[in-house]
Design a protein around this motif. Sequence first.
Motif, PDB file in Angstrom:
ATOM      1  N   SER A 182       0.813  -1.214   0.000  1.00 43.32           N
ATOM      2  CA  SER A 182       0.000   0.000   0.000  1.00 43.32           C
ATOM      3  C   SER A 182       0.850   1.270   0.000  1.00 43.32           C
ATOM      4  O   SER A 182       1.611   1.537   0.945  1.00 43.32           O
ATOM      5  CB  SER A 182      -0.918   0.006   1.228  1.00 43.32           C
ATOM      6  OG  SER A 182      -1.528   1.269   1.380  1.00 43.32           O
ATOM      7  N   ASP A 184      -0.581   4.215   0.127  1.00 45.74           N
ATOM      8  CA  ASP A 184      -1.264   5.100   1.085  1.00 45.74           C
ATOM      9  C   ASP A 184      -0.695   4.907   2.487  1.00 45.74           C
ATOM     10  O   ASP A 184      -0.452   5.870   3.211  1.00 45.74           O
ATOM     11  CB  ASP A 184      -2.774   4.824   1.102  1.00 45.74           C
ATOM     12  CG  ASP A 184      -3.456   5.310  -0.163  1.00 45.74           C
ATOM     13  OD1 ASP A 184      -2.857   6.150  -0.857  1.00 45.74           O
ATOM     14  OD2 ASP A 184      -4.572   4.847  -0.454  1.00 45.74           O
ATOM     15  N   TRP A 185      -0.501   3.658   2.862  1.00 49.80           N
ATOM     16  CA  TRP A 185       0.083   3.346   4.174  1.00 49.80           C
ATOM     17  C   TRP A 185       1.501   3.906   4.268  1.00 49.80           C
ATOM     18  O   TRP A 185       1.879   4.509   5.275  1.00 49.80           O
ATOM     19  CB  TRP A 185       0.077   1.831   4.385  1.00 49.80           C
ATOM     20  CG  TRP A 185       0.686   1.380   5.680  1.00 49.80           C
ATOM     21  CD1 TRP A 185       0.080   1.318   6.904  1.00 49.80           C
ATOM     22  CD2 TRP A 185       2.028   0.909   5.873  1.00 49.80           C
ATOM     23  NE1 TRP A 185       0.954   0.836   7.849  1.00 49.80           N
ATOM     24  CE2 TRP A 185       2.160   0.580   7.256  1.00 49.80           C
ATOM     25  CE3 TRP A 185       3.125   0.732   5.032  1.00 49.80           C
ATOM     26  CZ2 TRP A 185       3.343   0.094   7.795  1.00 49.80           C
ATOM     27  CZ3 TRP A 185       4.311   0.237   5.571  1.00 49.80           C
ATOM     28  CH2 TRP A 185       4.402  -0.075   6.931  1.00 49.80           C
ATOM     29  N   GLN A 188       1.488   7.588   4.869  1.00 47.49           N
ATOM     30  CA  GLN A 188       1.233   7.921   6.277  1.00 47.49           C
ATOM     31  C   GLN A 188       2.524   7.823   7.098  1.00 47.49           C
ATOM     32  O   GLN A 188       2.786   8.670   7.959  1.00 47.49           O
ATOM     33  CB  GLN A 188       0.182   6.984   6.864  1.00 47.49           C
ATOM     34  CG  GLN A 188      -1.228   7.181   6.322  1.00 47.49           C
ATOM     35  CD  GLN A 188      -2.193   6.199   6.969  1.00 47.49           C
ATOM     36  OE1 GLN A 188      -2.437   6.234   8.164  1.00 47.49           O
ATOM     37  NE2 GLN A 188      -2.725   5.288   6.159  1.00 47.49           N
TER      38      GLN A 188
END
Length: 261
Positions: A182, A184-185, A188
């Motif tokens: 991911s 997106d992870w 973060q």
Amino acid sequence: VTCRTLSYQDPAWQLADLPSFTVADLDSAKIADFITAWYAELVRLGAVKPEDAPGLVHQLQTAVQRPDLHPLAANPLLLTVMALVHTHKGRLPDARALLYEETVDLLLLRWEEIKAGGAAETRSLRQLLAEVQRSEVDLKRVLWQLAFTAHAQGNAANNETLADVGELQLEKALAALHPQKSRDWAAQLIELIKLRAGLLLERAPETYTFPHRTFQEYLAGAHLAAQANFAQQAARLVQDGAFWRQVILLGVGRLVYLNGD
């Protein structure tokens, strides 16, 4: 104009008609003054109780007089690193590799927790890693690899500056820790590292670097030390001259002092 002593030994780097001087090491009196001033500032900031300061000053001043540490303490950067570790850990390891390892942990994890301010709604690096059943060691291994690659690129450019790590490169490396890769992870994680950790600094938009070349060298050395063919790789890198010297020495230090090898 300043640079590293090793770099300036190359005639190609030397500047005509400029006298050259080597900055003197800190002597024992200056080291003692630094430590006294360090804890006086922490008292002023309210981070240390006034009654605790004299004992902490004495403890650190005594520690840096040890034969294995005194040569390191003469270097202002290494003395600052030692003072940081002593402040946050309450003790001082006697080996450079251990000193850098504890400083990396401090910059990556401890500062992140302090900056989060203990807010319950704020997720930490550890929490993000735990969500995908990864540990801080997995994160550090990614940073080791990035530092090694960055250092090698610096070698190609033949300079003594810190190498850059691109955000896309960083995101791709971190995403590999996620079961579904991911991005997106990973984004973060990068946001937390950027805002609340001190080990990767955003030098320019989407461009990161380490806080000092020493950390780049230590992390690159950690990557090298983790390789099964460490000796062969180190022997090959030695052929590139002084550029890899500190990386290899710190890698050896890691094997000796952290792994007992």
